[in-house]
Design an enzyme around this catalytic site. Structure first.
Site, PDB file in Angstrom:
ATOM      1  N   SER A 118      51.792  68.170  45.230  1.00 41.72           N
ATOM      2  CA  SER A 118      53.025  67.645  45.821  1.00 41.72           C
ATOM      3  C   SER A 118      54.115  67.478  44.772  1.00 41.72           C
ATOM      4  O   SER A 118      53.822  67.221  43.590  1.00 41.72           O
ATOM      5  CB  SER A 118      52.709  66.270  46.429  1.00 41.72           C
ATOM      6  OG  SER A 118      53.894  65.576  46.735  1.00 41.72           O
ATOM      7  N   TYR A 142      50.006  57.611  45.396  1.00 43.00           N
ATOM      8  CA  TYR A 142      49.726  58.904  46.029  1.00 43.00           C
ATOM      9  C   TYR A 142      50.034  60.048  45.047  1.00 43.00           C
ATOM     10  O   TYR A 142      49.218  60.940  44.833  1.00 43.00           O
ATOM     11  CB  TYR A 142      50.568  59.047  47.307  1.00 43.00           C
ATOM     12  CG  TYR A 142      50.700  60.461  47.791  1.00 43.00           C
ATOM     13  CD1 TYR A 142      49.636  61.085  48.437  1.00 43.00           C
ATOM     14  CD2 TYR A 142      51.881  61.186  47.585  1.00 43.00           C
ATOM     15  CE1 TYR A 142      49.749  62.395  48.856  1.00 43.00           C
ATOM     16  CE2 TYR A 142      51.996  62.497  48.009  1.00 43.00           C
ATOM     17  CZ  TYR A 142      50.933  63.096  48.648  1.00 43.00           C
ATOM     18  OH  TYR A 142      51.038  64.395  49.054  1.00 43.00           O
ATOM     19  N   LYS A 146      47.516  63.039  42.983  1.00 39.04           N
ATOM     20  CA  LYS A 146      47.719  64.498  42.896  1.00 39.04           C
ATOM     21  C   LYS A 146      47.695  64.939  41.431  1.00 39.04           C
ATOM     22  O   LYS A 146      47.152  65.977  41.068  1.00 39.04           O
ATOM     23  CB  LYS A 146      49.040  64.894  43.556  1.00 39.04           C
ATOM     24  CG  LYS A 146      49.061  64.668  45.059  1.00 39.04           C
ATOM     25  CD  LYS A 146      48.151  65.647  45.773  1.00 39.04           C
ATOM     26  CE  LYS A 146      48.062  65.376  47.260  1.00 39.04           C
ATOM     27  NZ  LYS A 146      47.119  66.242  47.962  1.00 39.04           N
TER      28      LYS A 146
HETATM   29  N1  UFG Z   1      63.858  59.051  56.155  1.00 38.07           N
HETATM   30  C1  UFG Z   1      64.685  58.303  56.940  1.00 38.07           C
HETATM   31  N2  UFG Z   1      64.136  57.689  58.030  1.00 38.07           N
HETATM   32  C2  UFG Z   1      62.824  57.792  58.358  1.00 38.07           C
HETATM   33  C3  UFG Z   1      61.975  58.560  57.530  1.00 38.07           C
HETATM   34  C4  UFG Z   1      62.530  59.186  56.422  1.00 38.07           C
HETATM   35  O1  UFG Z   1      65.879  58.190  56.696  1.00 38.07           O
HETATM   36  O2  UFG Z   1      62.391  57.194  59.352  1.00 38.07           O
HETATM   37  C5  UFG Z   1      64.438  59.740  54.990  1.00 38.07           C
HETATM   38  C6  UFG Z   1      63.800  59.325  53.673  1.00 38.07           C
HETATM   39  O3  UFG Z   1      64.418  58.176  53.172  1.00 38.07           O
HETATM   40  C7  UFG Z   1      64.038  60.570  52.831  1.00 38.07           C
HETATM   41  C8  UFG Z   1      64.011  61.716  53.855  1.00 38.07           C
HETATM   42  O4  UFG Z   1      64.203  61.117  55.120  1.00 38.07           O
HETATM   43  O5  UFG Z   1      65.311  60.510  52.281  1.00 38.07           O
HETATM   44  C9  UFG Z   1      62.695  62.450  53.880  1.00 38.07           C
HETATM   45  O6  UFG Z   1      61.661  61.500  54.001  1.00 38.07           O
HETATM   46  P1  UFG Z   1      60.149  61.882  54.281  1.00 38.07           P
HETATM   47  O7  UFG Z   1      59.385  60.601  54.375  1.00 38.07           O
HETATM   48  O8  UFG Z   1      60.061  62.836  55.420  1.00 38.07           O
HETATM   49  O9  UFG Z   1      59.745  62.721  52.991  1.00 38.07           O
HETATM   50  P2  UFG Z   1      59.792  62.297  51.469  1.00 38.07           P
HETATM   51  O10 UFG Z   1      60.816  63.187  50.823  1.00 38.07           O
HETATM   52  O11 UFG Z   1      59.909  60.863  51.245  1.00 38.07           O
HETATM   53  O12 UFG Z   1      58.309  62.651  51.069  1.00 38.07           O
HETATM   54  C10 UFG Z   1      57.821  63.942  51.016  1.00 38.07           C
HETATM   55  C11 UFG Z   1      56.340  63.965  51.375  1.00 38.07           C
HETATM   56  C12 UFG Z   1      55.543  63.151  50.408  1.00 38.07           C
HETATM   57  C13 UFG Z   1      55.850  63.573  49.007  1.00 38.07           C
HETATM   58  C14 UFG Z   1      57.334  63.558  48.749  1.00 38.07           C
HETATM   59  C15 UFG Z   1      57.702  64.068  47.400  1.00 38.07           C
HETATM   60  O13 UFG Z   1      56.163  63.439  52.666  1.00 38.07           O
HETATM   61  O14 UFG Z   1      54.184  63.353  50.654  1.00 38.07           O
HETATM   62  O15 UFG Z   1      57.998  64.381  49.721  1.00 38.07           O
HETATM   63  O16 UFG Z   1      57.319  65.363  47.321  1.00 38.07           O
HETATM   64  F1  UFG Z   1      55.271  62.701  48.157  1.00 38.07           F
END
Ligand code: UFG
Length: 322
Positions: A118, A142, A146
């Protein structure tokens, strides 16, 4: 002769798409999954299924003894928040489980593993797009798991026991365009499935975490990569291991950034109706911008994503609902 691939975690969201790609390329596929988050309905015709757990060494050894040519390992817990409140679950499932897999491979003389890593290994990016030379500095447990597994694979590789391909995914989204994979994640934590739940009326609103980031519209920018493009990289990586007998670590992303607000607007265009969302506080630990430099995947594997437009990606998710 047909080669046999053991896909551990092959009934899950990404794993099922990986299973589909290996089957399409003519491999014999055995899916090994404990169905804790995967679904039986994601098992495709032609795939053999073993209901097994990576914490059960005996089951694992038994599966590895089935003349396996290569292993794909996607079985992991992946909720960042949960990994901080219950690290012991992640230590056991992700780290111990992975060490069990490596040991069972060595015991059965299986030399090739494609591992689902990841972008979380990088932590807060010091520069974007992030290439593979970027410092490794996870900011959640997490991401640490990895990183720990990558380090174990490095050692096993250095000691001549096996070769690995570590694939550092950025934000995996989308579904197979032919709707062959229908199992959805329960209680999703990620943006895209949450947006879809709002689009279908399963939840009444979306909270956008922060509107004061240093980005053009103030919301976080991510690199959304279609899951079928991710899946293709797995077969290419396995072929690379078979042909070159050399390990590799690569990023998988499109290199293109999409903000949360842009993703919401794109979804509204795809579904043809407005979404209900509100801007709330930042979520701790979110970098403002995270994008991949995936040049290495292109250079070493000849991989490049087929899906480059966010609307096309969202359409594949919406297709499951209509
Ligand atoms: N977000 C919102 N509202 C929500 C959920 C997410 O605004 O209800 C935003 C988050 O703040 C972020 C973006 O949407 O800015 C994407 O969020 P995600 O949770 O979909 O994904 P992340 O980028 O946080 O995480 C992903 C993977 C993880 C990994 C990470 C870094 O899900 O497993 O990328 O690679 F660790």
């Amino acid at each position: 002769m047909t080669q046999t691939i053991l896909i551990i975690g092959g009934a899950g969201y990404i794993g099922s798409h990986v299973q589909k790609q290996f089957l399409a390329e003519g491999y014999h596929v055995i899916v090994y999954d404990n169905l804790s988050s995967g679904h039986k309905c994601n098992l495709l015709p032609g795939a053999q299924f073993i209901h097994g757990d990576i914490l059960n060494k005996e089951q694992l050894n038994h599966a590895m003894a089935l003349n396996i040519d290569g292993v794909v390992h996607l079985a992991a817990k992946k909720a960042v928040g949960e990994s901080m409140s219950q690290p012991e679950l992640y230590a056991e499932n992700n780290i111990t489980g992975s060490v069990n897999i490596l040991n069972a491979m060595v015991k059965n003389e299986i030399r090739s593993i494609v591992f689902s890593s990841s972008a979380a290994v990088y932590g807060m990016p010091k520069y974007v797009p992030v290439d593979e030379m970027h410092p490794i500095n996870p900011i959640n447990y997490y991401g640490y798991t990895k990183c720990a597994i990558e380090q174990n694979m490095e050692w096993f590789s250095k000691l001549g026991k096996l070769n690995f391909a570590s694939l550092r995914y950025f934000n995996a989204v989308g579904y197979a365009a032919d709707k062959s994979i229908i199992g959805k994640e329960e209680n999703p934590q990620n943006l895209m499935p949450i947006v879809m739940e709002a689009a279908t009326g399963k939840r009444n609103k979306i909270c956008v975490f922060g509107q004061d980031y240093d980005t053009p519209d103030g919301t976080c920018i991510r690199d959304y990569i279609h899951v079928s493009d991710l899946a293709t990289a797995h077969t290419l990586a396995m072929r690379y291991l078979f042909d070159h007998h050399k390990s590799l670590t690569i990023n998988l992303g499109t290199g293109k950034g999409v903000s949360v607000t842009e993703l919401l607007h794109a979804t509204e265009r795809v579904i043809g109706k407005p979404l209900n969302y509100e801007y709330t506080q930042r979520r701790p630990g979110d970098p403002a911008v995270l994008m991949a430099n995936a040049q290495k995947a292109h250079d070493l594997l000849g991989w490049s994503p087929q899906y480059t437009e966010i609307e096309d990606i969202i359409q594949t998710v919406w297709n499951l609902e209509i």
